[in-house]
Design an enzyme around this catalytic site. Sequence first.
Site, PDB file in Angstrom:
ATOM      1  N   GLU A 241       0.880  -1.175   0.000  1.00 16.44           N
ATOM      2  CA  GLU A 241       0.000   0.000   0.000  1.00 16.44           C
ATOM      3  C   GLU A 241       0.906   1.210   0.000  1.00 16.44           C
ATOM      4  O   GLU A 241       1.586   1.487   0.983  1.00 16.44           O
ATOM      5  CB  GLU A 241      -0.917  -0.030   1.222  1.00 16.44           C
ATOM      6  CG  GLU A 241      -2.102   0.910   1.088  1.00 16.44           C
ATOM      7  CD  GLU A 241      -1.840   2.273   1.689  1.00 16.44           C
ATOM      8  OE1 GLU A 241      -1.394   3.164   0.917  1.00 16.44           O
ATOM      9  OE2 GLU A 241      -2.052   2.453   2.886  1.00 16.44           O
ATOM     10  N   CYS A 275      -2.202   8.560   3.979  1.00 20.18           N
ATOM     11  CA  CYS A 275      -2.138   8.088   2.594  1.00 20.18           C
ATOM     12  C   CYS A 275      -3.367   8.509   1.803  1.00 20.18           C
ATOM     13  O   CYS A 275      -3.286   8.697   0.588  1.00 20.18           O
ATOM     14  CB  CYS A 275      -2.007   6.571   2.570  1.00 20.18           C
ATOM     15  SG  CYS A 275      -0.489   5.939   3.309  1.00 20.18           S
TER      16      CYS A 275
END
Length: 473
Positions: A241, A275
């Site tokens: 990720e 993120c």
Amino acid sequence: MYIDAHFGSAGVTQWLDVVNPSTEQIVAHAPDADQQVVDSAVAAATHAFASWRWVNAFERSRVLHKIGDEISHAERRIATAITVEMGKPLGEALGEARKLAKAFHYYAGEAVRIFGETIPNEEDGFISFVEKEPVGVVGAIAPWNYPVELIGWKLAASLAAGCTIVVKPSEYTPSSAEELFRCLDAAGLPAGVANLIMGGRSTGKLLVGHPGIDKVAFTGSQAAGEDIYRTVSGITSLSLELGGSCPLIVTANADLERAVAGTLRRAFRNAGQICISINRAYVHEDAYWHFIEALSAGARRLVVADGIAQENADVGPMTTRAGLDKVMRHVDDAKARGARILCGGSRPQAHDKGLFYAPTVIADCSPDMLVMHEETFGPVIGVSPYSSLDDAITQANGTPSGLAAYAYTEHVKESFTLSRRLDFGNVSINHVDAGIMNAPYGGRKQSGTGYEHGREGMEGYLHLKHVRLRHGA
């Protein structure tokens, strides 16, 4: 560190300073593990896998529930460690600790729902069935921005699947990881099933490149993810990720009050160090002036403070000096290219110490500005007007990242157009919570591969076995 059910730092000769970003004072020293330490942690996990993989799923579930309970008991201790080391206000850190506990309870439930299937055969007397088995020993590396929650997603899912694991937290946030592992120890997790090592980049490379690692689970930068591809040993399963420059589209049919409130939360929470933070916004020209004026007014009202001294502050410091430098570089680039700084744009005068940066709204941005195509990872948002929804979607899709996108519209057709055409793993419409624990969370393009959350988060730690049996009936 925590290896084979023992806390300690035996054999470590190098140590790393851990700094409180609010005061810039050293608050701890953490071991910088070498090859011998990594070998011992992987060996412990390998030995434990031989038994843990066969532990009844209901027993694994019971242990995970117990870990979740221990985390709840220790939530303030965990949260304090988070705030001291990475800076987010204590109120936010408490929220992270609570979501960590929920992750363990969720995957405790999933542990007993690992289902296979039977498959028809064209010949009588045969049956095929598919079983799911744990992949083996996992090497997990987590970042500093959500230092326990992002460990927990990997840890809970892998243990539920029957894997064992070696975790390396960020060198900036080792103490909160230690507090988490004290909860695992208190819950009675068998020796070697989960191990904690500490260290910098070199330790991480030793872990992901170790021949005893069967799967790597990583959250971090795109550059680090590419480095892992080059470092893993042989054919190793990967879940990556890697963040992204997340866009927001506000149409002429949006509820602007709701859009501004959501943007304030998702652009500036955790000082923008998320993120899925909103990095860039595209607002219809009919709503543009209202939106940027309300957004900048709201940003000015946000309280910037040391998260221990003022635990309900809105924005704490940046965690690293490098991160602060990047924010200043993006803001300076936008100013040089003709953008307008509506609020922020500098270090707060009230803070002569610490890595603080004022919440910043930049208007009249163009695609060539860094803030509109690179991940800033700080309390900054760039805003640009648009006239055509097609153009806004093209610009939103126009970076190599594909983790999350956001949109506000009260128009049904626009809602479905946006949800289908935005090329991102997660799309949130009329809200800014892109991930929930029971739905898959992952990116596209350069934002990574694989999923966390949901059943899919556990499936990534399982592989399939086809058994074809001739029974003769």
